[in-house]
Design a protein around this motif. Sequence first.
Motif, PDB file in Angstrom:
ATOM      1  N   GLN A   1     -16.452  35.867 -57.117  1.00 41.41           N
ATOM      2  CA  GLN A   1     -15.979  34.603 -57.670  1.00 41.41           C
ATOM      3  C   GLN A   1     -15.884  33.574 -56.555  1.00 41.41           C
ATOM      4  O   GLN A   1     -15.775  33.912 -55.373  1.00 41.41           O
ATOM      5  CB  GLN A   1     -14.616  34.772 -58.341  1.00 41.41           C
ATOM      6  CG  GLN A   1     -13.494  35.147 -57.375  1.00 41.41           C
ATOM      7  CD  GLN A   1     -12.122  35.186 -58.039  1.00 41.41           C
ATOM      8  OE1 GLN A   1     -11.647  34.160 -58.545  1.00 41.41           O
ATOM      9  NE2 GLN A   1     -11.510  36.366 -58.061  1.00 41.41           N
ATOM     10  N   ASP A   2     -15.943  32.337 -56.916  1.00 34.27           N
ATOM     11  CA  ASP A   2     -15.676  31.231 -56.015  1.00 34.27           C
ATOM     12  C   ASP A   2     -14.435  30.521 -56.538  1.00 34.27           C
ATOM     13  O   ASP A   2     -14.016  30.739 -57.691  1.00 34.27           O
ATOM     14  CB  ASP A   2     -16.862  30.255 -55.991  1.00 34.27           C
ATOM     15  CG  ASP A   2     -18.138  30.921 -55.494  1.00 34.27           C
ATOM     16  OD1 ASP A   2     -18.040  31.755 -54.562  1.00 34.27           O
ATOM     17  OD2 ASP A   2     -19.217  30.644 -56.052  1.00 34.27           O
ATOM     18  N   VAL A   3     -13.830  29.695 -55.690  1.00 33.72           N
ATOM     19  CA  VAL A   3     -12.580  29.046 -56.100  1.00 33.72           C
ATOM     20  C   VAL A   3     -12.638  27.562 -55.758  1.00 33.72           C
ATOM     21  O   VAL A   3     -13.296  27.138 -54.809  1.00 33.72           O
ATOM     22  CB  VAL A   3     -11.353  29.695 -55.418  1.00 33.72           C
ATOM     23  CG1 VAL A   3     -11.256  31.168 -55.776  1.00 33.72           C
ATOM     24  CG2 VAL A   3     -11.390  29.501 -53.913  1.00 33.72           C
ATOM     25  N   ALA A   4     -11.938  26.780 -56.576  1.00 29.37           N
ATOM     26  CA  ALA A   4     -11.745  25.347 -56.319  1.00 29.37           C
ATOM     27  C   ALA A   4     -10.261  25.082 -56.528  1.00 29.37           C
ATOM     28  O   ALA A   4      -9.791  25.022 -57.673  1.00 29.37           O
ATOM     29  CB  ALA A   4     -12.595  24.499 -57.263  1.00 29.37           C
ATOM     30  N   VAL A   5      -9.509  24.967 -55.427  1.00 30.57           N
ATOM     31  CA  VAL A   5      -8.056  24.893 -55.535  1.00 30.57           C
ATOM     32  C   VAL A   5      -7.635  23.556 -56.134  1.00 30.57           C
ATOM     33  O   VAL A   5      -8.301  22.516 -55.940  1.00 30.57           O
ATOM     34  CB  VAL A   5      -7.380  25.095 -54.163  1.00 30.57           C
ATOM     35  CG1 VAL A   5      -7.701  26.464 -53.613  1.00 30.57           C
ATOM     36  CG2 VAL A   5      -7.771  24.002 -53.182  1.00 30.57           C
TER      37      VAL A   5
ATOM     38  N   HIS B   1     -11.979  38.754 -71.932  1.00 29.24           N
ATOM     39  CA  HIS B   1     -12.514  39.798 -71.043  1.00 29.24           C
ATOM     40  C   HIS B   1     -11.383  40.391 -70.195  1.00 29.24           C
ATOM     41  O   HIS B   1     -10.371  39.737 -69.916  1.00 29.24           O
ATOM     42  CB  HIS B   1     -13.609  39.204 -70.149  1.00 29.24           C
ATOM     43  CG  HIS B   1     -14.417  40.241 -69.415  1.00 29.24           C
ATOM     44  ND1 HIS B   1     -14.020  40.799 -68.233  1.00 29.24           N
ATOM     45  CD2 HIS B   1     -15.607  40.823 -69.734  1.00 29.24           C
ATOM     46  CE1 HIS B   1     -14.930  41.676 -67.822  1.00 29.24           C
ATOM     47  NE2 HIS B   1     -15.906  41.712 -68.731  1.00 29.24           N
ATOM     48  N   ALA B   2     -11.590  41.636 -69.788  1.00 29.17           N
ATOM     49  CA  ALA B   2     -10.582  42.334 -68.991  1.00 29.17           C
ATOM     50  C   ALA B   2     -10.268  41.604 -67.687  1.00 29.17           C
ATOM     51  O   ALA B   2      -9.151  41.724 -67.158  1.00 29.17           O
ATOM     52  CB  ALA B   2     -11.047  43.761 -68.686  1.00 29.17           C
TER      53      ALA B   2
ATOM     54  N   GLY C   1      -5.235  30.104 -59.818  1.00 24.70           N
ATOM     55  CA  GLY C   1      -5.005  30.267 -61.240  1.00 24.70           C
ATOM     56  C   GLY C   1      -6.309  30.430 -62.014  1.00 24.70           C
ATOM     57  O   GLY C   1      -7.411  30.304 -61.462  1.00 24.70           O
ATOM     58  N   GLU C   2      -6.185  30.672 -63.318  1.00 15.84           N
ATOM     59  CA  GLU C   2      -7.361  30.880 -64.174  1.00 15.84           C
ATOM     60  C   GLU C   2      -8.308  29.692 -64.152  1.00 15.84           C
ATOM     61  O   GLU C   2      -9.534  29.860 -64.224  1.00 15.84           O
ATOM     62  CB  GLU C   2      -6.922  31.148 -65.624  1.00 15.84           C
ATOM     63  CG  GLU C   2      -6.202  32.464 -65.813  1.00 15.84           C
ATOM     64  CD  GLU C   2      -5.869  32.715 -67.284  1.00 15.84           C
ATOM     65  OE1 GLU C   2      -6.576  32.149 -68.152  1.00 15.84           O
ATOM     66  OE2 GLU C   2      -4.915  33.451 -67.566  1.00 15.84           O
ATOM     67  N   GLU C   3      -7.759  28.505 -64.067  1.00 11.87           N
ATOM     68  CA  GLU C   3      -8.590  27.312 -64.123  1.00 11.87           C
ATOM     69  C   GLU C   3      -9.238  26.989 -62.772  1.00 11.87           C
ATOM     70  O   GLU C   3     -10.065  26.073 -62.688  1.00 11.87           O
ATOM     71  CB  GLU C   3      -7.747  26.118 -64.579  1.00 11.87           C
ATOM     72  CG  GLU C   3      -7.157  26.275 -65.977  1.00 11.87           C
ATOM     73  CD  GLU C   3      -8.241  26.460 -67.030  1.00 11.87           C
ATOM     74  OE1 GLU C   3      -9.330  25.838 -66.884  1.00 11.87           O
ATOM     75  OE2 GLU C   3      -8.016  27.215 -67.993  1.00 11.87           O
ATOM     76  N   GLU C   4      -8.856  27.722 -61.727  1.00 14.72           N
ATOM     77  CA  GLU C   4      -9.383  27.441 -60.381  1.00 14.72           C
ATOM     78  C   GLU C   4     -10.461  28.427 -59.948  1.00 14.72           C
ATOM     79  O   GLU C   4     -10.970  28.324 -58.838  1.00 14.72           O
ATOM     80  CB  GLU C   4      -8.240  27.460 -59.361  1.00 14.72           C
ATOM     81  CG  GLU C   4      -7.186  26.391 -59.616  1.00 14.72           C
ATOM     82  CD  GLU C   4      -5.950  26.604 -58.747  1.00 14.72           C
ATOM     83  OE1 GLU C   4      -5.879  25.965 -57.681  1.00 14.72           O
ATOM     84  OE2 GLU C   4      -5.085  27.421 -59.129  1.00 14.72           O
TER      85      GLU C   4
ATOM     86  N   LEU D   1     -14.784  32.462 -62.357  1.00  9.11           N
ATOM     87  CA  LEU D   1     -14.896  33.520 -63.364  1.00  9.11           C
ATOM     88  C   LEU D   1     -14.770  32.945 -64.783  1.00  9.11           C
ATOM     89  O   LEU D   1     -15.271  33.539 -65.744  1.00  9.11           O
ATOM     90  CB  LEU D   1     -13.830  34.592 -63.131  1.00  9.11           C
ATOM     91  CG  LEU D   1     -13.936  35.394 -61.816  1.00  9.11           C
ATOM     92  CD1 LEU D   1     -12.757  36.339 -61.679  1.00  9.11           C
ATOM     93  CD2 LEU D   1     -15.252  36.175 -61.773  1.00  9.11           C
ATOM     94  N   LYS D   2     -14.098  31.797 -64.939  1.00  8.33           N
ATOM     95  CA  LYS D   2     -13.911  31.201 -66.270  1.00  8.33           C
ATOM     96  C   LYS D   2     -15.233  30.747 -66.866  1.00  8.33           C
ATOM     97  O   LYS D   2     -15.388  30.616 -68.085  1.00  8.33           O
ATOM     98  CB  LYS D   2     -12.940  30.024 -66.194  1.00  8.33           C
ATOM     99  CG  LYS D   2     -13.465  28.808 -65.489  1.00  8.33           C
ATOM    100  CD  LYS D   2     -12.426  27.699 -65.469  1.00  8.33           C
ATOM    101  CE  LYS D   2     -13.004  26.390 -64.922  1.00  8.33           C
ATOM    102  NZ  LYS D   2     -13.599  26.518 -63.578  1.00  8.33           N
ATOM    103  N   ASP D   3     -16.224  30.509 -65.973  1.00  4.95           N
ATOM    104  CA  ASP D   3     -17.541  30.092 -66.455  1.00  4.95           C
ATOM    105  C   ASP D   3     -18.460  31.280 -66.709  1.00  4.95           C
ATOM    106  O   ASP D   3     -19.575  31.092 -67.220  1.00  4.95           O
ATOM    107  CB  ASP D   3     -18.197  29.172 -65.423  1.00  4.95           C
ATOM    108  CG  ASP D   3     -17.352  27.950 -65.124  1.00  4.95           C
ATOM    109  OD1 ASP D   3     -16.733  27.423 -66.071  1.00  4.95           O
ATOM    110  OD2 ASP D   3     -17.290  27.545 -63.948  1.00  4.95           O
ATOM    111  N   LYS D   4     -18.007  32.467 -66.377  1.00  6.64           N
ATOM    112  CA  LYS D   4     -18.842  33.667 -66.506  1.00  6.64           C
ATOM    113  C   LYS D   4     -18.350  34.609 -67.585  1.00  6.64           C
ATOM    114  O   LYS D   4     -19.149  35.300 -68.236  1.00  6.64           O
ATOM    115  CB  LYS D   4     -18.909  34.368 -65.154  1.00  6.64           C
ATOM    116  CG  LYS D   4     -19.896  35.518 -65.094  1.00  6.64           C
ATOM    117  CD  LYS D   4     -19.981  36.081 -63.669  1.00  6.64           C
ATOM    118  CE  LYS D   4     -21.004  37.208 -63.585  1.00  6.64           C
ATOM    119  NZ  LYS D   4     -21.101  37.771 -62.205  1.00  6.64           N
TER     120      LYS D   4
END
Length: 576
Positions: free
Chosen positions: A554-558, A530-531, A516-519, A522-525
Amino acid sequence: MTSTAYSRSSKLPGGGPERRLPPRLMRSLTSKIEPKKLGVGLVAGCCLALLTYVSLAKLFAIYSPVFASTANTSALMQNAPPTSSKPSVLETETIPPQETLGSGGGGGDSADPVDPSEVPAGSEEPGLPEAAVTRKDMAGSDEPGLPTRKDDGDNAAAEPTNKPTAAAAEDKKEGDDGNGGQGKMTCDENGVDEGFPYARPTVCELSGDVRVSPKQKTVYLVNPSGAGGFDESGDKRLRPYARKDDFLMPGVTEVTVKSVLSAAVAPKCTKHHAVPAVVFSIAGYTDNFFHDMVDAMVPLFLTTAHLKGEVQLLITNYKPWWVQKYTPLLRKMSLHDVINFDAEDADDVHCFPAGAFVGLYRDRDLILSPHPTRNPRNLTMVDFSRFMRGALALPRDRPAVLGEAPGMRPRMLIISRAGTRRLLNLDEVAAAADKLGFNVTSAEAGADVPAFAAQVNAADVLVGVHGAGLANVVFLPTEAVVVQIVPWGKMDWMATNFYARPAAGMGLRYLEYYVGEEETSLKDKYPREHAVFRDPMSLHTQGWQALAQTIMKQDVAVNLTRFRPVLLQALDKLQQ
């Protein structure tokens, strides 16, 4: 039993005595025939019989070697003299059907008749023919004086019965391709695949007398007919990399297939091979494990599996480190040492009478489907995975079944990544899986393919973020579980076509988790306007470069609360 349908009985029905004409009546009949007319009739009858014999003798004669060619046979049927420059044989001389041809050269002297039953099959003794030659065998001969024969359904040039010169013997050795020099090339150029964005490259299959000159980057095909899709100069140019990508193709070495009319104008053989050849490139995206599989190993398997290792690999865009990295797999593909097609200092001409492939057949990425041209034997990805496990002597064909042994903990391998798309909370995921009953390890795929393959094969469940490392699923035991963590950014198509469908084709059990968006990092960049968040599909439509610079970095943190049910599903699948 002798038939009496057309015989006349010597006795009248009823078994009565034979009836004879009175002597006086016989004398009266014969006296009516004038002796002069009888003589004229006999002479006329003899002339007619002689004329009939002369007219039909040519049609029923067995032809001598001078009339062996198609052209001369045609001339003979038209009662025309043969055009051969060799000493002719009188038309009235015929060879009885049970005799064999004598020497066809060296002055045209014929050998003494030989009883075929006394000649061993395939005899190479000078002057001893291989088989009796009939009129049917001579029809269609390519060389005056050298008839062809049928051999198990394939046309093959018969050995001349005179002792050949050393030069002639060498030419015959090079030109003996099992089909009289009639080369053939068929190409699969239908690269269109509806619903798949990567067109397939052209692949050509050659049969007959094939000669490969790595130094000239040329494959010669002895092809008297000139047919087979060549251009006006008799060439067919290919870039034998198993992914038709306009961006990549200029970097792939171009190989020319050249059609030549006879063995005499082809380069002389310096090395002879009893197996077919496969010429292919390892340019492009190789050294990425995913592309090593989809652009090299799977296509190579698809092209050569039916040959059971009896094939010679010739690699262009040669990379010594790449060949060394995959030597165990290449050794399983071919029992013969790989030939460097880029060896500029090698003047060798390799001859392959068993034919050759230029390029590799391929299907979709990590997918094999039945197809009449590229996959006529209906090979599957299960077959490929079994092949890979066999090549590396991996022991496990099936995963552990939960509950089979008391206290057994299924093994989970989490693929770690050092670059992009890292699993940032890998340790927390491993701890959660351990609490659920898994024996968890993590590792990053490296250059040591056999070592990492052994780790994958030992696992019952493989977990990884979408990326090349997941292509190691080819080493898993059949029916093992694959968990793909799909990054943010409308990655549905890639997740499905690169790993979900391939996993099903390999007989694996598949699960996926969408970030998801919070995982995502990219949310920090990027801002939420943004598109990459508002319309990620617009980035896909801009092409790979735009995608590689945004979504793929991107990296992820589930979220463990959301991810734990997926781990439980993996446990459930191991009980099925």
